[in-house]
Design a protein around this motif. Structure first.
Motif, PDB file in Angstrom:
ATOM      1  N   ARG A 292       0.851  -1.201   0.000  1.00  0.00           N
ATOM      2  CA  ARG A 292       0.000   0.000   0.000  1.00  0.00           C
ATOM      3  C   ARG A 292       0.884   1.249   0.000  1.00  0.00           C
ATOM      4  O   ARG A 292       1.706   1.454   0.893  1.00  0.00           O
ATOM      5  CB  ARG A 292      -0.934  -0.003   1.195  1.00  0.00           C
ATOM      6  CG  ARG A 292      -1.802   1.245   1.280  1.00  0.00           C
ATOM      7  CD  ARG A 292      -2.960   1.082   2.252  1.00  0.00           C
ATOM      8  NE  ARG A 292      -4.042   0.308   1.653  1.00  0.00           N
ATOM      9  CZ  ARG A 292      -4.464  -0.863   2.104  1.00  0.00           C
ATOM     10  NH1 ARG A 292      -3.881  -1.425   3.152  1.00  0.00           N
ATOM     11  NH2 ARG A 292      -5.476  -1.490   1.530  1.00  0.00           N
TER      12      ARG A 292
ATOM     13  N   ARG B 294       0.986   5.492  -0.357  1.00  0.00           N
ATOM     14  CA  ARG B 294       0.214   6.733  -0.268  1.00  0.00           C
ATOM     15  C   ARG B 294       1.059   7.865  -0.844  1.00  0.00           C
ATOM     16  O   ARG B 294       2.165   8.130  -0.368  1.00  0.00           O
ATOM     17  CB  ARG B 294      -0.159   7.037   1.190  1.00  0.00           C
ATOM     18  CG  ARG B 294      -0.964   5.917   1.850  1.00  0.00           C
ATOM     19  CD  ARG B 294      -1.326   6.266   3.285  1.00  0.00           C
ATOM     20  NE  ARG B 294      -1.796   5.118   4.034  1.00  0.00           N
ATOM     21  CZ  ARG B 294      -3.055   4.690   4.069  1.00  0.00           C
ATOM     22  NH1 ARG B 294      -3.963   5.346   3.376  1.00  0.00           N
ATOM     23  NH2 ARG B 294      -3.394   3.641   4.781  1.00  0.00           N
TER      24      ARG B 294
ATOM     25  N   GLY C 273      -4.213  13.687  -3.115  1.00  0.00           N
ATOM     26  CA  GLY C 273      -3.788  12.422  -2.536  1.00  0.00           C
ATOM     27  C   GLY C 273      -4.278  11.223  -3.345  1.00  0.00           C
ATOM     28  O   GLY C 273      -5.444  11.180  -3.741  1.00  0.00           O
TER      29      GLY C 273
ATOM     30  N   GLU D 232      -3.898   6.811  -3.388  1.00  0.00           N
ATOM     31  CA  GLU D 232      -3.416   5.578  -2.757  1.00  0.00           C
ATOM     32  C   GLU D 232      -3.381   4.471  -3.802  1.00  0.00           C
ATOM     33  O   GLU D 232      -4.338   4.286  -4.555  1.00  0.00           O
ATOM     34  CB  GLU D 232      -4.326   5.179  -1.606  1.00  0.00           C
ATOM     35  CG  GLU D 232      -3.916   3.900  -0.900  1.00  0.00           C
ATOM     36  CD  GLU D 232      -4.876   3.529   0.215  1.00  0.00           C
ATOM     37  OE1 GLU D 232      -5.341   2.378   0.224  1.00  0.00           O
ATOM     38  OE2 GLU D 232      -5.173   4.397   1.063  1.00  0.00           O
TER      39      GLU D 232
ATOM     40  N   LYS E 136      -7.005   4.569  -5.616  1.00  0.00           N
ATOM     41  CA  LYS E 136      -8.069   5.161  -4.807  1.00  0.00           C
ATOM     42  C   LYS E 136      -7.729   6.624  -4.539  1.00  0.00           C
ATOM     43  O   LYS E 136      -6.634   6.884  -4.028  1.00  0.00           O
ATOM     44  CB  LYS E 136      -8.197   4.364  -3.510  1.00  0.00           C
ATOM     45  CG  LYS E 136      -9.292   4.848  -2.570  1.00  0.00           C
ATOM     46  CD  LYS E 136      -9.300   3.991  -1.306  1.00  0.00           C
ATOM     47  CE  LYS E 136     -10.328   4.493  -0.313  1.00  0.00           C
ATOM     48  NZ  LYS E 136     -10.300   3.697   0.938  1.00  0.00           N
TER      49      LYS E 136
ATOM     50  N   PHE F  27       5.732   9.431  -4.721  1.00  0.00           N
ATOM     51  CA  PHE F  27       5.766   8.896  -3.363  1.00  0.00           C
ATOM     52  C   PHE F  27       7.122   9.228  -2.744  1.00  0.00           C
ATOM     53  O   PHE F  27       8.159   9.154  -3.421  1.00  0.00           O
ATOM     54  CB  PHE F  27       5.564   7.383  -3.375  1.00  0.00           C
ATOM     55  CG  PHE F  27       4.340   6.934  -4.116  1.00  0.00           C
ATOM     56  CD1 PHE F  27       3.117   6.831  -3.466  1.00  0.00           C
ATOM     57  CD2 PHE F  27       4.400   6.626  -5.472  1.00  0.00           C
ATOM     58  CE1 PHE F  27       1.983   6.428  -4.161  1.00  0.00           C
ATOM     59  CE2 PHE F  27       3.274   6.217  -6.164  1.00  0.00           C
ATOM     60  CZ  PHE F  27       2.065   6.121  -5.510  1.00  0.00           C
TER      61      PHE F  27
ATOM     62  N   GLU G  38       3.244   0.360   3.026  1.00  0.00           N
ATOM     63  CA  GLU G  38       2.601  -0.128   4.248  1.00  0.00           C
ATOM     64  C   GLU G  38       2.039  -1.512   3.986  1.00  0.00           C
ATOM     65  O   GLU G  38       1.738  -1.872   2.849  1.00  0.00           O
ATOM     66  CB  GLU G  38       1.453   0.803   4.656  1.00  0.00           C
ATOM     67  CG  GLU G  38       1.847   2.239   4.867  1.00  0.00           C
ATOM     68  CD  GLU G  38       0.623   3.134   5.069  1.00  0.00           C
ATOM     69  OE1 GLU G  38      -0.480   2.584   5.312  1.00  0.00           O
ATOM     70  OE2 GLU G  38       0.768   4.356   4.963  1.00  0.00           O
TER      71      GLU G  38
END
Length: 341
Positions: A67, A69, A78, A80, A97, A110, A147
């Motif tokens: 994951r 972000r 933002g 994801e 997303k 990132f 993550e």
């Protein structure tokens, strides 16, 4: 067969949010698929269910910190990304997303530009392919920025990343853990070996299928997404010897089961194999490789409930799940386990 046939009521408080301190302390519901009888146990006692000559098949995939972000380079909005699988080279299949912000040509950064991702293809339901650019080794960059991709029903923060890995995880490439394996420790595996049980690793990298609900009414029309699997010649030899001596093949998790059934469906004997599988197992399927299954408790109306129903019988499984709810078993990824024998 209707998707609603695999529904059940699950109180939200039974969804496990954190793993137990001791992996083997989980509860174990043992289901006899012939009689439908159940027995409440603890996972540490599972050794008693094995006999010398059995083989335990484990999935040695390792979960990526998949994951990411970041933010759109042009607007700072933002974004994801959940990395699902490596398509080719530095091209990755992802879930984006919010997907509506991501079009072909969108660049997402990132870690202050340590990793850049350019959208090169749009799919359905949030699916996007990205070309990654970075300096160094990709998985080292991912370790720094990514993550653990915990499922959306887990709201708590995971303090120790290794608790979302099996103790035997080895080959990195999954977007989710093969959670049935989270109950094993090195000590428990040693106990099995001392009892004369063979341990046979296979690899299936868990991908998009884990995150996609069944969106059709009749399950026969559902299409699984493909996932990469691999079985070595050494594991194939262990499994073939197990069959020849009349031992049982006991799969840890639905991922191991799907891999074994994919290979057994393609050839008469166990042989070294690798490729992509989209096998969908539901009631009516005849198992060719798996005798016994160790699994967690799964989401209502999911393909995983359908798979365990194919092995244990739909009515047996739904009765066992109702018992688990009544007895406050812990459900899903960090929850308790079930043995279908």
């Amino acid at each position: 067969m209707n998707v609603e046939d695999f529904d059940f009521d699950l109180p939200e408080e039974l969804i496990a949010q954190t793993p137990l301190l001791d992996r083997t302390a989980s509860r174990l519901l043992v289901l006899n698929k012939e009689t439908g009888q159940t027995e409440d146990r603890t996972f540490s006692s599972i050794v008693d269910e094995f006999e010398s000559g059995d083989t335990l098949v484990i999935n040695d995939t390792r979960v990526m910190p998949a994951r990411l972000r970041g933010a759109k380079k042009d607007t700072g909005a933002g974004i994801e990304l959940l990395l699902l699988k490596q398509v080719e080279g530095d091209r990755w299949e992802t879930l984006a997303k919010p997907a509506k912000r991501v079009k072909v040509g969108t660049v997402v950064e990132f870690g202050d530009g340590l990793l850049k991702a350019t959208c090169v293809s749009e799919g359905d339901q949030g699916g996007r392919d990205f070309e990654m650019s970075y300096n160094g080794i990709f998985h080292e960059v991912l370790d720094q920025l990514g993550e653990m991709p915990l499922p959306p029903y887990i709201k708590e923060t995971l303090d120790d990343r290794e608790r979302y890995q099996t103790v035997y995880s080895k080959n990195i490439g999954s977007a989710a853990a093969p959670t049935a394996g989270l109950h094993f420790t090195d000590e428990l595996l040693d106990q099995l070996k001392q009892k004369g049980v063979s341990i046979a690793p296979i690899t299936l990298h868990v991908g998009l299928g884990t995150f996609r609900p069944v969106s059709v009414d009749t399950i026969e029309t559902h299409q699984m997404h493909s996932e990469f699997y691999q079985m070595t010649a050494e594991t194939a030899a262990i499994l073939q010897a197990t069959r020849e001596r009349g031992g049982r093949i006991i799969a840890v998790g639905t991922t191991s089961a799907r891999t074994l059934e994919t290979i057994a469906s393609a050839q008469a004997e166990f042989k070294e194999a690798s490729g992509w599988t989209d096998i969908f197992i539901y009631p009516g399927y005849t198992f060719k490789a798996v005798d016994t299954l160790i699994t967690n408790f799964h989401l209502p109306k999911s393909t995983l409930v359908m798979l365990v129903s194919a092995l244990g019988g739909r009515e047996n499984i739904l009765r066992a799940y109702a018992h688990a709810v009544q007895e406050n078993y812990r459900f899903f990824s960090f929850g308790d386990a079930m043995l279908i024998k």
